[in-house]
Design a protein around this motif. Sequence first.
Motif, PDB file in Angstrom:
ATOM      1  N   PRO A   1     -10.501 -10.886  -4.189  1.00 54.33           N
ATOM      2  CA  PRO A   1     -11.330  -9.682  -4.303  1.00 54.33           C
ATOM      3  C   PRO A   1     -12.785  -9.948  -3.912  1.00 54.33           C
TER       4      PRO A   1
ATOM      5  N   ASP B   1       0.816  -1.226   0.000  1.00 52.09           N
ATOM      6  CA  ASP B   1       0.000   0.000   0.000  1.00 52.09           C
ATOM      7  C   ASP B   1       0.844   1.268   0.000  1.00 52.09           C
TER       8      ASP B   1
ATOM      9  N   ARG C   1      -7.791  -0.815   7.613  1.00 48.79           N
ATOM     10  CA  ARG C   1      -8.564  -2.067   7.610  1.00 48.79           C
ATOM     11  C   ARG C   1      -8.725  -2.559   9.051  1.00 48.79           C
TER      12      ARG C   1
ATOM     13  N   ILE D   1     -16.906  -2.880   3.126  1.00 46.71           N
ATOM     14  CA  ILE D   1     -16.041  -2.958   1.943  1.00 46.71           C
ATOM     15  C   ILE D   1     -16.859  -2.831   0.661  1.00 46.71           C
ATOM     16  N   ARG D   2     -16.173  -2.531  -0.435  1.00 46.32           N
ATOM     17  CA  ARG D   2     -16.817  -2.364  -1.743  1.00 46.32           C
ATOM     18  C   ARG D   2     -16.463  -3.539  -2.651  1.00 46.32           C
TER      19      ARG D   2
ATOM     20  N   ASP E   1     -17.678   4.345   5.354  1.00 41.74           N
ATOM     21  CA  ASP E   1     -16.254   4.670   5.190  1.00 41.74           C
ATOM     22  C   ASP E   1     -15.555   4.452   6.518  1.00 41.74           C
TER      23      ASP E   1
ATOM     24  N   GLU F   1     -12.713  -4.931  -3.847  1.00 42.52           N
ATOM     25  CA  GLU F   1     -11.678  -4.645  -2.846  1.00 42.52           C
ATOM     26  C   GLU F   1     -10.998  -5.950  -2.439  1.00 42.52           C
ATOM     27  N   ASP F   2      -9.669  -5.908  -2.318  1.00 41.36           N
ATOM     28  CA  ASP F   2      -8.914  -7.112  -1.944  1.00 41.36           C
ATOM     29  C   ASP F   2      -9.124  -7.433  -0.473  1.00 41.36           C
ATOM     30  N   LEU F   3      -9.353  -8.722  -0.188  1.00 42.83           N
ATOM     31  CA  LEU F   3      -9.567  -9.195   1.181  1.00 42.83           C
ATOM     32  C   LEU F   3      -8.533 -10.274   1.502  1.00 42.83           C
TER      33      LEU F   3
ATOM     34  N   ILE G   1     -15.005  -7.538   7.475  1.00 45.28           N
ATOM     35  CA  ILE G   1     -15.601  -6.868   6.313  1.00 45.28           C
ATOM     36  C   ILE G   1     -16.933  -6.209   6.638  1.00 45.28           C
TER      37      ILE G   1
ATOM     38  N   LYS H   1      -2.460   4.106   2.414  1.00 37.86           N
ATOM     39  CA  LYS H   1      -3.625   4.152   1.519  1.00 37.86           C
ATOM     40  C   LYS H   1      -4.910   3.603   2.132  1.00 37.86           C
ATOM     41  N   HIS H   2      -4.804   2.713   3.117  1.00 38.33           N
ATOM     42  CA  HIS H   2      -6.008   2.057   3.639  1.00 38.33           C
ATOM     43  C   HIS H   2      -5.997   1.966   5.163  1.00 38.33           C
TER      44      HIS H   2
END
Length: 611
Positions: A499, A326, A590, A516-517, A566, A520-522, A528, A587-588
């Motif tokens: 994803p 990231d 989680r 999550i959308r 969000d 999106e990588d999990l 989630i 960037k994230h």
Amino acid sequence: MPNQKRRKDVRNIAIIAHVDHGKTTLVDALLKQTGAYHFKDGEATIMDSNPIEKERGITIFSKNASLKYKDIQINIVDTPGHADFGSEVERILRMVDGVLLLVDAFEGPMPQTKFVLRKSLELHLKPILVVNKIDRPQARPHEVVDLTFDLFCELNATDEQLDFPIVFASAKDGTATFDPADKPRDMKPLLETMIHRVLPPVADPAEPFQMLVTMLDYDSYIGRISIGRIVHGCVKVGETIALVKRNGDVKRGRVTKILKYQGLRRIEAESGEAGDILSIAGIDEVKVGETLAAAQNPVALKTIKIDEPTISMNFSHNTSPFAGKDGGRFLTSRHLRDRLQHEAMMNVGIKVEEVEGRESFKVSGRGELHLSILIETMRREGYEMEVSRPQVILKTMGDEVLEPVEEVFIEVDPGYQGAVIQALGNRQAELRSMQVSAIGTIRLEFLAASRALIGFRGEFLTMTRGTGVMYQNFYKYQKYKGALPHRQLGVMISQQEGPAVAYALWGLQDRGEIFIRPGEDLYEGMIIGASNKGNDLVVNAQREKKLTNIRAAGSDEAIQLIPVRDITLEFALEFIEDDELVEVTPKHIRLRKKDRNEHARRQANKRRLAA
């Protein structure tokens, strides 16, 4: 004392106010009025120089500015308004001889005003009341003056402190006046009040040099920089001075640079004398609260009392499968250790300890906001880390266990007070007062254990449809209040890596809120969403719809996904439980379980129940 010498050409002043009452804007107006700073087009709130400060619209770090009026140098310090930054406030007030108390002409004195004002009155500083935003519709300046006087009485101000001068201002327009009925033109009434009502600093240049270090800065070229006010004597570049440590040890060093403030810029100077607020480079082992003194007379000044930390969290390097993907540049525990130790050196309100047997660090601070600002700063610098749920710091006195308790001030629209009182009552909070404000809102004041408030802010905003306002200040340590209710929701945990698929999320959204959308990588063990049932669910978010060769009109339902929540850093820290972590990268943000494997989680849960 009759023999005290004062330096007539200097005034040292701090600005204290509630969040968003306009103190940073007021400093900007004073700098404009005196020509100390030339603004660029569209530039505003220049004192909030940190990106996080600009985004949140709050002051976090104390900053110095200097301006000249009638050949008198006025040094102004902008102090934080949040109680979580009490260590900053405490130190700043030791450098000044007076304070500008800024109060909104509509809202009146607010909870954070009370926190900072109490600190300044305890240090026997004389305030100047500035009633700001008199241009606001429904402004009630005279009523606000009466409310502020009542606040002074409540805080046991002396008769001398109660005789405060009053200036009415509109910082946005750059005007001030002694009577709100007059048409103000500029900031001169406030500048005149500052030079006539704030005492010049006690300063004797003939005595041996002494300076209390109230702040630290760091420069990669010149090293550690000590910031403070010279109490006595003079200092020159190249001179050898003594550093008197807290334990009485004396070390010597040479002054390599002296920096003074001109407007907002730091400029090099050859010397400094008693009464100046300046920065000294060359003394490498200095810490906040220690004294720089003349080499021939190394006598320490009274040290600064710093508010103790009340909240702690564990920081460790990122161990998720996405570590390093990231954009993070600092990924190891060594990087984390160096950065946290540097923070503890510069920020006296932060305490860092290594956790024995693990590559993690216990970081203690004054509150959730204090620590979340540190995490946000580090992620922007390129650090990746995992942080645990905030925990309160308990004390033991004799046979009793004590925990930190906070004053909670809440303002809600009529109709919401019942739900708020019930929710805080369930968390064993004590209602101290309830009153209707001048604008018709309900003001509530509670005493609540700090741990009861972890996670409450998000629930409170939901309960009041986002209209409620909540502030909290540390009150004192009280007897431990016993078990408190936990998060009512369970979580949905990803079963595998890959994803997220819209079809799978569509099937899961009836079970709770999704975080999550699609796409999106999990990874296994990643949280989630929240489960409406109290238990945790391991779910397959990668499940795709089975394809068939049979077609029928209307048999396929359109996939409609509810907008996801969000994940902000504040929400994440409030939401997680003890067996969960927040993964923070540039960037994230989680959420994940500490044990990513489902079997490992079950074993850990069995061991916990057996214990």
